[in-house]
Each structure stands twice: as C-alpha cells, then as structure tokens.
Design a protein around this motif. Structure first.
Motif, PDB file in Angstrom:
ATOM      1  N   GLU A   1       6.951  -9.615  -2.615  1.00 14.61           N
ATOM      2  CA  GLU A   1       5.633  -8.992  -2.465  1.00 14.61           C
ATOM      3  C   GLU A   1       5.714  -7.762  -1.562  1.00 14.61           C
TER       4      GLU A   1
ATOM      5  N   THR B   1       9.499 -15.052  -2.146  1.00 14.59           N
ATOM      6  CA  THR B   1       8.297 -14.385  -2.644  1.00 14.59           C
ATOM      7  C   THR B   1       7.713 -13.407  -1.629  1.00 14.59           C
TER       8      THR B   1
ATOM      9  N   HIS C   1      -1.150 -15.323  -6.466  1.00 11.63           N
ATOM     10  CA  HIS C   1      -0.372 -16.412  -5.897  1.00 11.63           C
ATOM     11  C   HIS C   1      -0.816 -17.734  -6.515  1.00 11.63           C
TER      12      HIS C   1
END
Length: 325
Positions: free
Chosen positions: A260, A256, A277
């Motif tokens: 991002e 992740t 999140h």
C-alpha cells in the motif's frame, strides 16, 4: 426397507448433483481462443456476458505457479462479476500448462508483460470487444507485470489483487510469517547470496549439502531470472489510470503495508487509486477461515464457490467496473 434406503440415497445423490450443477452454472458464455504471440501460441478462454454485442474486457494475469486459464474453475465467480458489469474476461493457460506449448518457468516478468500486450492487441482487433475499455486484473506475482504492460500499451483500468513490490523482500516476509527455524533462515540467507552471484543449480545443490529442498533446475532458473524484480520504478506508469488495489487482512505471502505504501507513494501525483482492505481474507482473497481448512475449502468450492471469496470482494470489483462504464 432396503428399497426405501436405496430410494433415499438416490434422491440425496440426485439432489446434491443438482446443487453442484446449479452452483457451477455461471451467467456468462465461454469460448476457447488461440492468440499468436511472436510465433508462440497462447491457449486461453474468452468469457463474455450473455447479453450485449460489444463489451469492455478484463485481461487476467496470473500469480505464481502452473496456472491454467480458469485457475481450476476458481476464476469463474470473478468472471461472472465482470460479466454482470458488462465486461468480458480474457485469460490463458501459462506456457506448459493444460497442453499449452512452452514452459512458464522460462519466462521473465518482462516476457509475461509482452505476452499480455500481444493478447490486448488481439482483443482490440475483435468486433465484440471495445478497445477503449480494456483493462488488467492481476494477482500476486502479476504485481511485477501489471505496470510493465501499462507502460507498453494503453489500458482503461487496473485491478491489482495482493501484489508485491520487491521480490526478495516479499520472499523474506513470507518466510518470517511462517515462524521459520534457524535452519530455514540459514538456507534463505544462503540462497540470497547465491542469487547475487548468479550461481548455477549445481552450485545451489552443493551449498545445500546435496539437498534440494524441493528446488528444481527449472525453478532455480526462473528465480535467478526474476529475483531482482521490483515494481517501484514501474509503478509511475499507472498514474492517471484508475487502479483498484485489493489487500487481504491475513496475507502471509505479501507485506500489504509495504504494498500500500508503494502504490500510494508512486501514485500520489496524478493517480486515481482506490484501496480496499478485506480483513477476513487470505492472500488469494479467499476467506482465511476457509483457506485454512482443507475440508471447508473443498466443500465450499463444490457447493458454494462464490462464497469462497472475502466479504464484498466480488461486489466491489463489479462496482468498480460499473463506475468505469
């Protein structure tokens, strides 16, 4: 005494049946649809709000695997959230799933994008869909499809759920997250070398000493076709489009932080990026504590399907759509 026990059991059964019916009754209308895509038929579901006559539309793009239009019913809480925001949802069976023609393992990410473009054109021709308020929802593997669709047809928004950036890097991350053995690491390294040379399935089988480790010819062909997928050069197509990027705190499939970083870098100029999140979520945005237990997963899916998802996930997606209007 026996009669009392039987009556008690019957009451419990009827009560549980009532709970099941209530929990799986969603505030939306569903209809089966068929979409013509270059002579190929897509079999799907259009879920619309119960009020109003013209709606925005969320077009669903699946992740990996043989997924049907509803994801075995798992999408319906998301569709209901969309409907509460005034949006319909369009989803279809992957080719070869639920009696749909074709084979999804024959598809490249570009093929899937062109499929979605055809579905959007079909939707824009409908009087009950507002063609200026059509957007995309895509999970996991759909991360390689979403920007390709946006590059081909205008969309109002993108909901990106646990998308990956680079196929090979994502695969390695997933492997390492599972604390692999030396043998598994060796197989992974061998597989990557074979993919680099466009090796055949027979080559793969020989390199693995005759063991396929669950690999099939169709799956090998699919991986060979798609292993170079990388969203990085495509992501700038999302500039100027409202994007909600959804990331899980317990994602063992996708890095992740890398995702991002990739989205923020690509959309730094002219982007309309929001990032959410969910610390309690697994890759699928189901609560991690639920996903890790087959019993909890089954019982929650049966008796409280909306509670499967991470805290705030459904509300945040609904609010994102409401804010778009």
């Amino acid at each position: 005494m026996r009669v009392t026990v039987l009556v008690t059991v019957l009451v419990l059964v009827l009560g549980l049946g009532g709970v099941l019916l209530w929990q799986h009754s969603y505030d939306l209308n569903e209809q089966s649809v068929t979409i013509n895509h270059g002579g190929h038929l897509l079999h799907g579901v259009l879920a619309t709000p119960t009020t109003g006559t013209r709606h925005g539309l969320v077009v669903h793009l699946h992740g990996d695997g043989p997924v049907d239009a509803t994801h075995e019913g798992g999408y319906r809480p998301i569709w209901e959230a969309n409907a509460k925001a005034g949006y319909a949802t369009l989803s279809w069976h992957k080719p070869g799933v639920a009696n749909a023609p074709g084979n999804w393992l024959d598809q490249s990410m570009t093929d899937r994008a062109e499929e979605a473009v055809a579905a959007i054109a079909w939707a824009r021709a409908r009087p009950d869909i507002d063609g200026d308020r059509i957007g995309l929802w895509g999970a996991s593997q759909a991360g390689w499809v979403l920007p390709k669709v946006v590059a081909r047809t205008p969309v109002r928004f993108v909901l990106a759920v646990s998308p990956a950036i680079n196929w090979l890097q994502q695969g390695r991350f997933h492997l390492l997250a599972g604390n692999p053995t030396e043998a598994q690491l060796t197989r992974s390294d061998t597989t990557r070398r074979l993919l680099a040379t466009q090796a055949s399935f027979d080559d793969y089988t020989r390199a693995m000493g005759g063991e396929t480790h669950g690999m099939t010819p169709d799956r090998w062909r699919f991986i060979t076709k798609n292993h170079t997928a990388d969203a990085t050069p495509d992501l700038p197509a999302l500039r100027g489009v409202p994007v909600l990027l959804t990331l899980a705190g317990h994602d063992r499939n996708v890095d992740t932080a890398d995702t991002e970083r990739g989205y923020r870098t690509a959309l730094a100029e002219g982007g309309a990026l929001q990032v959410k999140h969910y610390p309690d979520a697994a890759h699928s945005l189901v609560k991690d504590t639920i996903e890790r237990s087959d019993l909890k997963l089954t019982l929650t899916a049966l008796f409280a399907p909306r509670a499967l998802f991470a805290t705030g996930f459904l509300d945040d997606q609904q609010q994102f759509l409401r804010d778009l209007g």
